[in-house]
Design a protein around this motif. Structure first.
Motif, mmCIF file in Angstrom:
data_model
loop_
_atom_site.group_PDB
_atom_site.id
_atom_site.type_symbol
_atom_site.label_atom_id
_atom_site.label_comp_id
_atom_site.label_asym_id
_atom_site.label_seq_id
_atom_site.Cartn_x
_atom_site.Cartn_y
_atom_site.Cartn_z
ATOM 1 N N GLY A 7 10.545 27.247 -27.154
ATOM 2 C CA GLY A 7 11.649 28.470 -27.118
ATOM 3 C C GLY A 7 10.846 29.728 -27.242
ATOM 4 O O GLY A 7 11.638 30.631 -26.530
ATOM 5 N N LEU A 8 9.610 29.636 -27.171
ATOM 6 C CA LEU A 8 8.622 30.898 -26.251
ATOM 7 C C LEU A 8 8.672 30.928 -24.615
ATOM 8 O O LEU A 8 8.709 31.727 -24.294
ATOM 9 N N ILE A 9 8.553 29.565 -23.949
ATOM 10 C CA ILE A 9 8.953 29.865 -22.705
ATOM 11 C C ILE A 9 9.760 29.555 -21.563
ATOM 12 O O ILE A 9 9.634 30.192 -20.475
ATOM 13 N N ILE A 10 10.786 28.686 -22.281
ATOM 14 C CA ILE A 10 11.139 28.657 -20.858
ATOM 15 C C ILE A 10 12.414 30.304 -20.655
ATOM 16 O O ILE A 10 12.883 30.752 -21.927
ATOM 17 N N GLY A 11 12.698 30.572 -19.963
ATOM 18 C CA GLY A 11 14.003 31.331 -19.321
ATOM 19 C C GLY A 11 12.307 33.039 -19.145
ATOM 20 O O GLY A 11 12.808 34.086 -18.981
ATOM 21 N N ASN A 12 10.920 32.559 -19.531
ATOM 22 C CA ASN A 12 9.939 33.388 -19.537
ATOM 23 C C ASN A 12 8.772 33.403 -18.403
ATOM 24 O O ASN A 12 8.541 32.630 -18.361
ATOM 25 N N THR A 13 8.483 34.891 -18.730
ATOM 26 C CA THR A 13 7.084 33.828 -17.531
ATOM 27 C C THR A 13 6.227 35.010 -18.347
ATOM 28 O O THR A 13 5.967 36.066 -19.361
ATOM 29 N N LEU A 14 5.217 33.280 -18.564
ATOM 30 C CA LEU A 14 3.371 34.298 -19.151
ATOM 31 C C LEU A 14 2.797 34.610 -18.624
ATOM 32 O O LEU A 14 1.823 34.345 -16.689
ATOM 33 N N THR A 15 1.907 35.715 -18.726
ATOM 34 C CA THR A 15 0.777 35.984 -18.206
ATOM 35 C C THR A 15 -0.713 36.445 -18.821
ATOM 36 O O THR A 15 -0.233 36.303 -19.895
ATOM 37 N N GLY A 16 -1.597 36.289 -18.365
ATOM 38 C CA GLY A 16 -2.781 35.835 -19.412
ATOM 39 C C GLY A 16 -3.830 35.473 -17.673
ATOM 40 O O GLY A 16 -3.893 35.470 -16.780
ATOM 41 N N GLU A 17 -5.144 35.084 -18.918
ATOM 42 C CA GLU A 17 -5.900 34.872 -17.848
ATOM 43 C C GLU A 17 -7.084 33.764 -18.977
ATOM 44 O O GLU A 17 -6.866 33.652 -20.140
ATOM 45 N N THR A 18 -7.092 33.086 -17.814
ATOM 46 C CA THR A 18 -8.718 32.095 -18.262
ATOM 47 C C THR A 18 -10.076 32.072 -17.763
ATOM 48 O O THR A 18 -9.767 32.419 -16.924
ATOM 49 N N ALA A 19 -10.904 31.194 -18.861
ATOM 50 C CA ALA A 19 -12.158 31.244 -18.101
ATOM 51 C C ALA A 19 -12.582 30.773 -16.841
ATOM 52 O O ALA A 19 -13.206 31.521 -15.726
ATOM 53 N N LYS A 20 -11.770 29.644 -17.188
ATOM 54 C CA LYS A 20 -12.275 28.661 -15.400
ATOM 55 C C LYS A 20 -10.997 28.738 -14.113
ATOM 56 O O LYS A 20 -11.731 29.031 -13.665
ATOM 57 N N ALA A 21 -10.273 29.376 -14.347
ATOM 58 C CA ALA A 21 -8.774 29.367 -13.182
ATOM 59 C C ALA A 21 -8.702 31.157 -13.302
ATOM 60 O O ALA A 21 -8.125 31.954 -11.930
#
Length: 94
Positions: A7-21
């Motif tokens: 419900g949170l991700i479908i049709g949406n964009t997740l933006t953020g940061e990971t330590a590795k990537a």
């Protein structure tokens, strides 16, 4: 939790940061595909975890998903490895 993640991700964009990537912005299409500026692949929900498989890989990488409103945490082996937010739709035309 799996249906909450969907419900949170479908049709949406997740933006953020990971330590590795480093930083990321991925659009999660309802057909199970992911699109980013430098990433294409597929997503699934397995055992209440968000699993991503890059187009050039065969094995998915899975993270537990913690959230607080539109903010989220990516959790691997009990540790937070990334954070971000949910942007409605696909504003960057990924």
């Amino acid at each position: 939790m799996g249906s909450e993640i969907q419900g949170l991700i479908i049709g949406n964009t997740l933006t953020g940061e990971t330590a590795k990537a480093g930083s990321f912005a991925y659009y999660y299409n309802k057909n199970g595909t992911i699109h980013g500026a430098d990433y294409k692949g597929t997503w699934t929900i397995k055992d209440n975890a968000l699993c991503l498989t890059a187009a050039d890989e065969t094995k998915p990488r899975c993270w537990r998903f913690g959230r607080d409103g539109h903010n989220f945490q990516l959790i691997l082996d009990g540790s937070v490895v990334g954070t971000g937010s949910v942007v409605p739709g696909n504003p960057n035309d990924l």
